[in-house]
Write a protein that holds these residues in place. Structure first.
Motif, PDB file in Angstrom:
ATOM      1  N   ALA A 196      62.205  36.357  15.244  1.00 47.08           N
ATOM      2  CA  ALA A 196      63.045  37.355  15.902  1.00 47.08           C
ATOM      3  C   ALA A 196      62.899  38.731  15.252  1.00 47.08           C
ATOM      4  O   ALA A 196      62.749  39.747  15.946  1.00 47.08           O
ATOM      5  CB  ALA A 196      64.504  36.915  15.868  1.00 47.08           C
TER       6      ALA A 196
ATOM      7  N   HIS B  18      60.827  41.946  17.010  1.00 41.54           N
ATOM      8  CA  HIS B  18      61.719  43.013  17.458  1.00 41.54           C
ATOM      9  C   HIS B  18      60.981  44.331  17.668  1.00 41.54           C
ATOM     10  O   HIS B  18      61.251  45.060  18.630  1.00 41.54           O
ATOM     11  CB  HIS B  18      62.835  43.212  16.427  1.00 41.54           C
ATOM     12  CG  HIS B  18      63.778  44.322  16.741  1.00 41.54           C
ATOM     13  ND1 HIS B  18      64.877  44.154  17.567  1.00 41.54           N
ATOM     14  CD2 HIS B  18      63.784  45.629  16.380  1.00 41.54           C
ATOM     15  CE1 HIS B  18      65.512  45.304  17.677  1.00 41.54           C
ATOM     16  NE2 HIS B  18      64.877  46.218  16.980  1.00 41.54           N
ATOM     17  N   TYR B  19      60.034  44.633  16.804  1.00 42.25           N
ATOM     18  CA  TYR B  19      59.372  45.937  16.837  1.00 42.25           C
ATOM     19  C   TYR B  19      58.398  46.072  18.002  1.00 42.25           C
ATOM     20  O   TYR B  19      57.964  47.184  18.313  1.00 42.25           O
ATOM     21  CB  TYR B  19      58.672  46.186  15.499  1.00 42.25           C
ATOM     22  CG  TYR B  19      59.686  46.234  14.386  1.00 42.25           C
ATOM     23  CD1 TYR B  19      60.411  47.390  14.140  1.00 42.25           C
ATOM     24  CD2 TYR B  19      59.966  45.096  13.631  1.00 42.25           C
ATOM     25  CE1 TYR B  19      61.391  47.426  13.155  1.00 42.25           C
ATOM     26  CE2 TYR B  19      60.940  45.127  12.635  1.00 42.25           C
ATOM     27  CZ  TYR B  19      61.643  46.288  12.413  1.00 42.25           C
ATOM     28  OH  TYR B  19      62.611  46.319  11.445  1.00 42.25           O
TER      29      TYR B  19
ATOM     30  N   TYR C  34      61.375  45.597  21.444  1.00 43.01           N
ATOM     31  CA  TYR C  34      62.318  46.710  21.544  1.00 43.01           C
ATOM     32  C   TYR C  34      61.706  47.995  21.004  1.00 43.01           C
ATOM     33  O   TYR C  34      62.382  48.807  20.372  1.00 43.01           O
ATOM     34  CB  TYR C  34      63.608  46.366  20.792  1.00 43.01           C
ATOM     35  CG  TYR C  34      64.387  45.242  21.445  1.00 43.01           C
ATOM     36  CD1 TYR C  34      65.359  45.504  22.394  1.00 43.01           C
ATOM     37  CD2 TYR C  34      64.120  43.913  21.114  1.00 43.01           C
ATOM     38  CE1 TYR C  34      66.062  44.483  22.996  1.00 43.01           C
ATOM     39  CE2 TYR C  34      64.815  42.874  21.716  1.00 43.01           C
ATOM     40  CZ  TYR C  34      65.785  43.166  22.658  1.00 43.01           C
ATOM     41  OH  TYR C  34      66.471  42.146  23.260  1.00 43.01           O
TER      42      TYR C  34
END
Length: 205
Positions: free
Chosen positions: A160, A164-165, A168
């Motif tokens: 996760a 994320h980078y 999102y």
């Protein structure tokens, strides 16, 4: 390798790369073969020479991603007896891949978010990798190399944070004041994530 074979392989690579981008943006139903062909720099007729259908191409790309991720990110690829090296190496490779190939992560995330209807044939290899990594982490716990934790949830949290980078990216860029095409600060991101997970394992100096 003959020039003809090199050209075919180059076209295959272009089709795959274009498909990843288009599927990541628009999903399976929202992507047309015309859009893939245009992104790949070939005609629609040429595209259909190399693929049987949009659906088969989607499955091929999905399978390639699962296979490639297993090769790149499996926890035991470096030094399985040294959790500090393994975890730090995993975080570095995973974040680097997310930063440089965000469309791959977004493609996969979109498939999972819609209930993973195309994942049936790919869950097996993915689950095998997770089970093998779980056994490695449990071995670290049993031998006192890291503090007790949930090996499965630890992997999910690793995934996760590092994903994320990519998933999102727009939010990350806004909050870090790094508008595209400015490169994100890879060193800063890797160092913070590495400290986070080594700390959870009790491995920080």
């Amino acid at each position: 390798m003959s020039s003809a074979k090199q050209r075919r392989e180059a076209i295959h690579d272009s089709i795959r790369d274009a498909a990843v981008v288009e599927f990541a943006r628009n999903g399976l139903s929202g992507t047309s073969t015309q859009a893939i062909a245009q992104a790949a720099g070939i005609t629609k007729a040429q595209l259909h020479y190399y693929i049987t259908s949009k659906e088969d191409l989607y499955q091929q790309v999905l399978g390639d991603i699962v296979t490639r991720w297993k090769e790149i990110f499996f926890l035991s690829t470096s030094a399985p007896d040294d959790p500090r090296i393994v975890i730090a190496d995993y975080v570095r490779r995973k974040i680097r891949h997310a930063l440089h190939h965000p469309e791959v992560a977004r493609f996969f995330a979109r498939e999972i978010a819609r209930g993973a209807p195309e994942m049936a044939r790919h869950w097996g290899p993915l689950r095998q990798s997770v089970d093998e990594a779980t056994a490695i982490i449990q071995g670290w716990i049993d031998t006192g190399r890291i503090r007790p934790l949930d090996p499965l949830l630890f992997q999910m949290n690793l995934w996760a944070v590092t994903q994320h980078y990519a998933e999102y990216e727009t939010q990350v860029r806004m909050l870090m004041d790094r508008p595209a095409p400015t490169l994100l600060d890879e060193t800063r991101i890797v160092e913070e994530a590495t400290a986070l997970f080594l700390g959870r394992c009790g491995l920080l100096d």
